[in-house]
Scaffold this motif. Structure first.
Motif, PDB file in Angstrom:
ATOM      1  N   ILE A  52       1.041  -1.191   0.022  1.00 57.18           N
ATOM      2  CA  ILE A  52       0.131   0.161  -0.266  1.00 57.18           C
ATOM      3  C   ILE A  52       0.950   1.222  -0.137  1.00 57.18           C
ATOM      4  O   ILE A  52       1.740   1.070   0.895  1.00 57.18           O
ATOM      5  N   ILE A  81      -6.953  -4.725   3.227  1.00 57.42           N
ATOM      6  CA  ILE A  81      -5.882  -5.201   2.653  1.00 57.42           C
ATOM      7  C   ILE A  81      -5.144  -6.474   3.428  1.00 57.42           C
ATOM      8  O   ILE A  81      -4.919  -7.400   2.611  1.00 57.42           O
ATOM      9  N   ASN A 139       0.904  -6.855  -5.540  1.00 55.79           N
ATOM     10  CA  ASN A 139      -0.389  -6.424  -5.750  1.00 55.79           C
ATOM     11  C   ASN A 139      -0.286  -4.991  -5.002  1.00 55.79           C
ATOM     12  O   ASN A 139       0.154  -4.986  -4.097  1.00 55.79           O
ATOM     13  N   TYR A 141      -1.532  -1.137  -4.539  1.00 55.39           N
ATOM     14  CA  TYR A 141      -2.490  -0.272  -4.089  1.00 55.39           C
ATOM     15  C   TYR A 141      -1.878   1.125  -3.646  1.00 55.39           C
ATOM     16  O   TYR A 141      -0.861   1.179  -2.834  1.00 55.39           O
ATOM     17  N   ASN A 170      -3.212  -2.227  -8.855  1.00 55.04           N
ATOM     18  CA  ASN A 170      -4.559  -3.100  -8.769  1.00 55.04           C
ATOM     19  C   ASN A 170      -5.486  -1.657  -8.584  1.00 55.04           C
ATOM     20  O   ASN A 170      -6.626  -1.977  -9.128  1.00 55.04           O
ATOM     21  N   LEU A 171      -5.265  -0.653  -8.059  1.00 48.39           N
ATOM     22  CA  LEU A 171      -6.124   0.294  -7.623  1.00 48.39           C
ATOM     23  C   LEU A 171      -5.461   1.491  -7.137  1.00 48.39           C
ATOM     24  O   LEU A 171      -4.371   1.305  -6.423  1.00 48.39           O
ATOM     25  N   CYS A 173      -6.513   5.122  -5.449  1.00 44.47           N
ATOM     26  CA  CYS A 173      -7.576   5.820  -4.947  1.00 44.47           C
ATOM     27  C   CYS A 173      -7.213   7.364  -4.819  1.00 44.47           C
ATOM     28  O   CYS A 173      -6.164   7.623  -3.957  1.00 44.47           O
ATOM     29  N   ASN A 211      -9.193   1.246 -12.699  1.00 41.18           N
ATOM     30  CA  ASN A 211      -8.804   1.248 -11.390  1.00 41.18           C
ATOM     31  C   ASN A 211      -8.148   2.364 -10.846  1.00 41.18           C
ATOM     32  O   ASN A 211      -7.561   2.307  -9.965  1.00 41.18           O
ATOM     33  N   LEU A 231     -13.031   0.608  -1.578  1.00 37.51           N
ATOM     34  CA  LEU A 231     -12.977  -0.884  -1.582  1.00 37.51           C
ATOM     35  C   LEU A 231     -13.741  -1.614  -2.148  1.00 37.51           C
ATOM     36  O   LEU A 231     -13.768  -2.680  -2.475  1.00 37.51           O
ATOM     37  N   LYS A 235     -10.940  -5.024  -6.088  1.00 33.13           N
ATOM     38  CA  LYS A 235      -9.734  -5.103  -6.992  1.00 33.13           C
ATOM     39  C   LYS A 235      -8.474  -5.622  -6.104  1.00 33.13           C
ATOM     40  O   LYS A 235      -8.491  -4.933  -4.757  1.00 33.13           O
TER      41      LYS A 235
END
Length: 235
Positions: A52, A81, A139, A141, A170-171, A173, A211, A231, A235
């Motif tokens: 993250i 996560i 992965n 984020y 993945n994402l 935000c 994403n 969330l 993903k």
């Protein structure tokens, strides 16, 4: 390795179909064509690691209230996560016109002066992805907090997102914390921040980017909806 159960069933089906099966003397003798064997199949194991990356503007316009909202949202993102992955690392990036990787405590306590250049944070995040967190192994984020202030046209930032970051995560935000500082209200000054989210939303709609998630945060009452939006993609 021979599969005796499958081989027996194949032989039995053959005998019954050819009407050679003797129900009074039920002897089943497989032939070579009846034989079935275990086979091996390579399957790619799912990636069990996640990172993250938290990004936050720490310029003078971001108050303690901004940072406290970011901290509360991040707490729940961490829980979500970490529930889904075996190993989770957290990276903290702060910026004004320059960006630095810091520890968690520094991330939520730092206040810098001067202006804001989001591009510096994006370039640092991309550098870390390339060097430490390749997407084939992680992965990824990215959670960004800002009040929407940014020097420049936002074009360079969106280009870096489009070409380097979004294809590998993945994402992503973006939470725009739309709190008007008290001194702005006291002096009745026009508040002009917030353009960055508008430009991100235009880019997202134009290119149908799945994403990239954006939201506006006005106070603690928006924490639940922010988490649901960030969330809810799964993903």
């Amino acid at each position: 390795m021979l599969r005796f159960d499958k081989t027996y069933l194949e032989a039995l089906k053959r005998l019954i179909a050819s009407e050679e099966y003797n129900y009074e003397d039920p002897i089943v003798i497989p032939t070579k064509d009846d034989m079935r064997f275990l086979s091996w199949r390579k399957e790619k194991a799912p990636i069990a690691n996640a990172v993250i990356m938290y990004i936050m503007d720490v310029s003078g316009s971001m108050s303690g209230e901004h940072r406290e909202l970011a901290r509360k949202i991040s707490f729940w993102i961490d829980l979500w996560i970490k529930y889904h992955y075996n190993e989770v690392e957290s990276v903290y990036i702060i910026h004004d016109t320059q960006a630095w990787e810091v520890d968690e405590e520094t991330f939520y306590k730092t206040v810098a002066g001067g202006g804001t250049k989001i591009l510096s944070a994006y370039l640092l995040a991309n550098k870390l992805i390339e060097k430490k967190y390749p997407p084939e192994d992680w992965n990824i984020y990215v959670i960004q907090y800002s009040d929407g202030e940014n020097w420049g046209s936002n074009e360079d930032e969106i280009n870096v997102l489009d070409e380097k970051i979004l294809p590998n995560v993945n994402l992503f935000c973006y939470g725009q914390i739309d709190l008007i500082p008290g001194w702005v209200k006291d002096y009745n000054i026009k508040w002009f921040f917030g353009q960055f989210k508008k430009d991100l939303d235009k880019y997202k709609e134009k290119k149908n980017i799945e994403n990239l998630i954006t939201t506006s945060i006005h106070g603690e009452e928006d924490i639940y909806d922010t988490l649901k939006k960030f969330l809810g993609t799964g993903k």
